[in-house]
Design a protein around this motif. Structure first.
Motif, mmCIF file in Angstrom:
data_model
loop_
_atom_site.group_PDB
_atom_site.id
_atom_site.type_symbol
_atom_site.label_atom_id
_atom_site.label_comp_id
_atom_site.label_asym_id
_atom_site.label_seq_id
_atom_site.Cartn_x
_atom_site.Cartn_y
_atom_site.Cartn_z
ATOM 1 N N TRP A 195 0.816 -1.207 0.000
ATOM 2 C CA TRP A 195 0.000 0.000 0.000
ATOM 3 C C TRP A 195 0.859 1.270 0.000
ATOM 4 O O TRP A 195 0.326 2.370 0.157
ATOM 5 N N ASP A 196 2.136 1.128 -0.189
ATOM 6 C CA ASP A 196 3.072 2.255 -0.075
ATOM 7 C C ASP A 196 3.136 3.004 -1.404
ATOM 8 O O ASP A 196 4.118 2.932 -2.140
ATOM 9 N N THR A 197 2.113 3.777 -1.686
ATOM 10 C CA THR A 197 1.917 4.354 -3.019
ATOM 11 C C THR A 197 2.677 5.668 -3.198
ATOM 12 O O THR A 197 2.080 6.738 -3.315
ATOM 13 N N HIS A 198 4.000 5.554 -3.247
ATOM 14 C CA HIS A 198 4.832 6.710 -3.583
ATOM 15 C C HIS A 198 4.827 6.980 -5.078
ATOM 16 O O HIS A 198 5.469 7.928 -5.544
ATOM 17 N N SER A 199 4.157 6.130 -5.825
ATOM 18 C CA SER A 199 4.018 6.268 -7.271
ATOM 19 C C SER A 199 2.806 5.450 -7.700
ATOM 20 O O SER A 199 2.395 4.519 -6.988
ATOM 21 N N ASN A 200 2.218 5.803 -8.838
ATOM 22 C CA ASN A 200 1.098 5.045 -9.415
ATOM 23 C C ASN A 200 -0.031 4.860 -8.414
ATOM 24 O O ASN A 200 -0.703 3.823 -8.384
ATOM 25 N N HIS A 201 -0.247 5.883 -7.632
ATOM 26 C CA HIS A 201 -1.195 5.847 -6.515
ATOM 27 C C HIS A 201 -2.610 5.467 -6.975
ATOM 28 O O HIS A 201 -3.187 4.490 -6.476
ATOM 29 N N PHE A 202 -3.140 6.206 -7.912
ATOM 30 C CA PHE A 202 -4.531 5.980 -8.290
ATOM 31 C C PHE A 202 -4.747 4.701 -9.090
ATOM 32 O O PHE A 202 -5.716 3.963 -8.816
ATOM 33 N N PRO A 203 -3.895 4.345 -10.055
ATOM 34 C CA PRO A 203 -4.094 3.050 -10.719
ATOM 35 C C PRO A 203 -4.008 1.866 -9.760
ATOM 36 O O PRO A 203 -4.786 0.907 -9.877
ATOM 37 N N ARG A 204 -3.084 1.899 -8.806
ATOM 38 C CA ARG A 204 -2.984 0.781 -7.855
ATOM 39 C C ARG A 204 -4.226 0.713 -6.963
ATOM 40 O O ARG A 204 -4.743 -0.375 -6.692
ATOM 41 N N LEU A 205 -4.713 1.865 -6.522
ATOM 42 C CA LEU A 205 -5.905 1.861 -5.687
ATOM 43 C C LEU A 205 -7.125 1.380 -6.456
ATOM 44 O O LEU A 205 -7.875 0.512 -5.990
ATOM 45 N N LYS A 206 -7.350 1.921 -7.636
ATOM 46 C CA LYS A 206 -8.570 1.634 -8.389
ATOM 47 C C LYS A 206 -8.602 0.210 -8.944
ATOM 48 O O LYS A 206 -9.664 -0.430 -8.984
ATOM 49 N N ASN A 207 -7.454 -0.291 -9.384
ATOM 50 C CA ASN A 207 -7.422 -1.535 -10.146
ATOM 51 C C ASN A 207 -6.850 -2.726 -9.376
ATOM 52 O O ASN A 207 -6.684 -3.803 -9.958
#
Length: 492
Positions: free
Chosen positions: A351-363
């Motif tokens: 969950w460490d979204t220092h990058s690609n935050h929204f694609p990782r969350l949504k998909n």
């Protein structure tokens, strides 16, 4: 000395198979659980019979989960909005529609806070008073305090003696961070209680079926099939290596050895003066309970559930881990942890979204969490187990209010001044929101709750007094939740 055949082979508890199978002298008679170890632990009548601890390593953003700010500027709220829930006036992130429908069974805490915006997993899982970056990857450093599950295991041993058929403290799906790029992450270990109180770890056989969005969309070229996002129905949980009955030792021979040990145990009252072997006695009982019983294997066999129920949880490693946790609690386990932690060289902290935050969350992250967590709570409630099963879902911190637009896919970075957790069952309130943050979910403005308060309240619900202590290696008492306090705001 009476010797039973067996070669040296180390078990998951740290005891060797030779240690287990030798009987000679007072140590091998299985002695040493003295009266003090069996003494009752002070506390009230427990509301929770068991606890399921769900840990989302790397830290979900409060804005896209349980503390959305739909009126905030776009650089704060981001690409995802808020939706209504079953609790009037409560909104959560739009990526959690199934959780929204069961919000009336939850306590949503929006005011978690502490001082360490680092991967301080051990800090939020234990009573230790301070933390530092070097401690992150040094799980056996002397500064560490025992994990919650280890505390529960220790206190239950004092209250009722060894668990004969099922370990009390079990970790899913494998040893914490064992499949990621940082296999020595601190957190769920027994510290000064001794490694005999570490969790019993399961293992998982199977390959991921779903390629997940890149952790670093600017530089990552390797595709990662993460089992947390998809597995097959034939993939399995099992006991960790070393926790199996040796192939050359038949069940009947093993049972005969256990019977012989039990005969020696009958002599305990005359031989209890041998207090020096208490540690060995504990190891012996724990090893026997694990490798000599099919109860844990049966509980881990999620294929015994209907296909429809398995699909309800989601055919993902996280979903099936949640299902296995429910089965383990149903079978009698006291404290079961589900760790959603790194997988593969680019697993990082999930969950460490220092990058690609929204694609990782949504998909990836939100859909899997939404399905599996809501199924766990709903299934427990449907079975009449939720009121006696405490479910804690938390992480080590939150994420920054301000979105960093420079990395591809956007980013939120570490933030511990305000974040969210969600609790349910076992005496926690239903349909309650605790705490409040400012207009950008950056600071707590009402009812700050620390990880230690979470622990103290959980221990209280499990029947352990707030003043209970455990001894370190020198015999000095340490409060089980550090400076945490039971928070009545969380209680039903």
């Amino acid at each position: 000395m009476l010797r039973l055949n067996g070669s040296a082979k180390r078990l998951c508890t740290g005891i060797t198979r030779r240690d287990l199978l030798h009987i000679g002298g007072v140590g091998a008679l299985g002695l040493g659980l003295d009266g003090a170890l069996r003494a009752d632990v002070a506390g009230g009548r427990p509301q929770a019979k068991a606890c399921i601890f769900v840990f989302l390593f790397g830290s979900p953003p409060q804005h896209e989960t349980f503390d959305p700010k739909p009126l905030a500027p776009s650089e704060i709220q981001g690409e995802m909005g808020a939706i209504d829930t079953a609790v009037p006036g409560l909104q959560i992130g739009e990526g959690l529609p199934q959780i929204a429908r069961i919000a009336d069974r939850l306590t949503v805490v929006r005011s978690m806070t502490h001082d360490y915006p680092i991967h301080c997993c051990a800090y939020v899982m234990t009573g230790m008073p301070t933390y530092s970056i070097p401690l992150e990857t040094n799980p056996r450093a002397p500064e560490h305090w025992p994990f919650m599950g280890s505390i529960v295991d220790y206190l239950e041993a004092r209250r009722s003696g060894p668990a004969p058929t099922l370990p009390r403290n079990i970790g899913l799906p494998w040893r914490f961070c064992a499949r990621g790029s940082s296999p020595t992450q601190a957190g769920p270990y027994s510290a000064f209680l001794g490694d005999g109180y570490d969790p019993f770890w399961t293992d998982f056989t199977g390959q991921g079926t779903v390629v997940v969005p890149a952790l670093n969309a600017d530089s990552q070229t390797e595709q990662v099939r993460d089992p947390h996002a998809g597995i097959t129905s034939t993939d399995r949980f099992q006991l960790a290596p070393g926790c199996q009955l040796p192939a050359e030792l038949s069940t009947s021979r093993f049972d005969a050895r256990v019977h012989l040990l039990q005969q020696f145990d009958a002599a305990r009252p005359q031989l209890d003066r041998a207090a020096a072997v208490t540690g060995y006695d504990m190891h012996r009982e724990r090893a026997l309970s694990l490798i000599g019983s099919n109860r844990i294997r049966t509980a881990l066999d999620v294929d015994r559930e209907s296909p429809a129920l398995r699909e309800r949880y989601g055919m993902t490693l996280f979903g099936q881990s949640c299902l296995a946790a429910r089965r383990l609690v149903e079978a009698g386990a006291k404290f079961v942890s589900v760790f959603w932690d790194p997988f593969g060289p680019h697993g990082a902290s999930v969950w460490d979204t220092h990058s690609n935050h929204f694609p990782r969350l949504k998909n990836y992250l939100l859909p899997v969490f939404d399905q599996s967590y809501s199924a766990l709570i709903g299934d427990l409630d449907d079975r009449g187990m939720l009121d006696e099963t405490l479910v804690l879902c938390t992480s080590e911190h939150g994420r920054t209010p301000q979105i960093d637009s420079k990395p591809k896919g956007g980013a939120r970075h570490h933030w511990s001044r305000a974040y969210s957790s969600v609790f349910a069952g076992g005496g926690m309130a239903r349909g309650r929101v605790v705490g409040q943050t400012d207009a950008i979910a950056g600071d707590v403005t009402e009812t700050p709750i620390s990880p230690k308060d979470m622990q103290a309240t959980a221990y209280h619900l499990l029947g352990y007094a707030e003043t209970t202590t455990v001894p370190d290696a020198l015999g000095r008492p340490h409060p089980i939740a550090g400076d945490g306090k039971v928070r009545p705001e969380l209680l039903g």
